[in-house]
Scaffold this active site. Structure first.
Site, PDB file in Angstrom:
ATOM      1  N   TYR A   1       0.814  -1.213   0.000  1.00 58.21           N
ATOM      2  CA  TYR A   1       0.000   0.000   0.000  1.00 58.21           C
ATOM      3  C   TYR A   1       0.857   1.278   0.000  1.00 58.21           C
ATOM      4  O   TYR A   1       0.343   2.371  -0.246  1.00 58.21           O
ATOM      5  CB  TYR A   1      -0.931   0.054   1.216  1.00 58.21           C
ATOM      6  CG  TYR A   1      -1.945  -1.054   1.324  1.00 58.21           C
ATOM      7  CD1 TYR A   1      -2.122  -1.998   0.313  1.00 58.21           C
ATOM      8  CD2 TYR A   1      -2.729  -1.179   2.470  1.00 58.21           C
ATOM      9  CE1 TYR A   1      -3.053  -3.023   0.437  1.00 58.21           C
ATOM     10  CE2 TYR A   1      -3.670  -2.204   2.596  1.00 58.21           C
ATOM     11  CZ  TYR A   1      -3.815  -3.124   1.583  1.00 58.21           C
ATOM     12  OH  TYR A   1      -4.731  -4.144   1.715  1.00 58.21           O
TER      13      TYR A   1
ATOM     14  N   HIS B   1      -0.135 -12.091   1.819  1.00 57.06           N
ATOM     15  CA  HIS B   1      -1.147 -11.364   1.064  1.00 57.06           C
ATOM     16  C   HIS B   1      -1.965 -12.249   0.114  1.00 57.06           C
ATOM     17  O   HIS B   1      -3.131 -11.972  -0.138  1.00 57.06           O
ATOM     18  CB  HIS B   1      -0.495 -10.222   0.290  1.00 57.06           C
ATOM     19  CG  HIS B   1      -1.312  -8.981   0.257  1.00 57.06           C
ATOM     20  ND1 HIS B   1      -0.783  -7.722   0.302  1.00 57.06           N
ATOM     21  CD2 HIS B   1      -2.646  -8.790   0.188  1.00 57.06           C
ATOM     22  CE1 HIS B   1      -1.732  -6.811   0.256  1.00 57.06           C
ATOM     23  NE2 HIS B   1      -2.880  -7.443   0.188  1.00 57.06           N
TER      24      HIS B   1
END
Length: 274
Positions: free
Chosen positions: A54, A110
């Site tokens: 991010y 992830h």
């Protein structure tokens, strides 16, 4: 304090995790994101969800420092990206460095991707070293979780998945509930698209709330950890204001059966989409 923000989920290792948090995907504008995280912490948010991919760890670290809220009162989730699975220790250390902390509350892999076993074993080591309070995965489907459970020395506490009114994920939620693995949902309000679903709009009008609040309350009542993202102060406050109404069992079932199913993000069974 807001009852929703104060409510905790007890994970399978007895760590308490706030069931409501602030998602930060695509929050990369420094001034805007810093202000949003600080406002969330000011009004009582104590769970921040981020990831190295991010690119906002440093913004979050600065917001926490400037907020005045003690680090040990904040639950931080971050994630190791698939390109780091071959060298997961460097990735984990980078997360700590960027967040300016000596431990993380929850660290996830992830996606289910090559070398995930190596990366998960690293998380297990960091857990035993008390560098992370809880470990888990993100975007793992039932068969992928089954593979993980066969090799895991430390059971995953959380599986974070795309879940929303047009993707209720009944099978994976049932599997995780039976195996005492908490579910965190992302895209719960479908980027605002829930306002286009007639059944959701009808329920929202009945309770005099927004369609987004209906979607969040639906996930909440299913025991799902929810992390809606916003940089707008009004929305940050509105999102957690879901304690003044309750959906009936019939309404939850209605939403569970909405069709067709729609996936907004990549298919966990096809990482080539990433």
């Amino acid at each position: 304090m807001n009852k929703i923000l104060n409510h905790k989920k007890i994970l399978n290792n007895n760590v308490e995790m706030p069931q409501f948090g602030l998602g930060t995907y695509k929050m990369t504008n420094e001034e805007e994101s810093l202000a949003a995280v600080k406002h969330a912490l000011k009004i009582g948010y104590r769970h921040i969800d981020t990831a190295h991919i991010y690119k906002n760890h440093k913004i979050i670290a600065n917001a926490i420092k400037e907020s005045g809220v003690p680090r040990n009162e904040i639950f931080i989730t971050s994630k190791i990206w698939i390109t780091d699975f071959k060298e997961p220790e460097a990735a984990f250390d980078r997360i700590l460095l960027e967040l300016e902390t000596d431990y993380i509350d929850l660290c996830l892999l992830h996606w289910f991707a090559p070398d995930w076993e190596k990366a998960y074993k690293l998380l297990e080591e960091k857990y035993l070293q008390k560098k992370v309070r809880a470990i888990g995965v993100s975007n793992f489907m039932v068969d992928q979780l089954q593979q993980l459970l066969k090799i895991a020395q430390v059971k995953p506490t959380v599986n974070q998945i795309e879940l929303h009114p047009q993707l209720p994920c009944l099978e994976i939620v049932d599997f995780c509930n039976k195996n005492n693995i908490a579910i965190t949902s992302w895209q719960t309000i479908m980027k605002g698209e829930v306002s286009k679903i007639g059944e959701i709009v009808e329920i929202s009008e009945k309770y005099k709330v927004t369609p987004a609040q209906v979607a969040l309350r639906w996930a909440w009542e299913r025991g799902i950890i929810i992390i809606p993202k916003s940089v707008n102060n009004f929305r940050i406050e509105e999102n957690c204001n879901i304690d003044n109404f309750k959906l009936s069992k019939e309404e939850i079932e209605l939403i569970n059966k909405l069709s067709p199913e729609v996936r907004l993000g990549p298919d966990p069974n096809n990482i080539n989409e990433l």
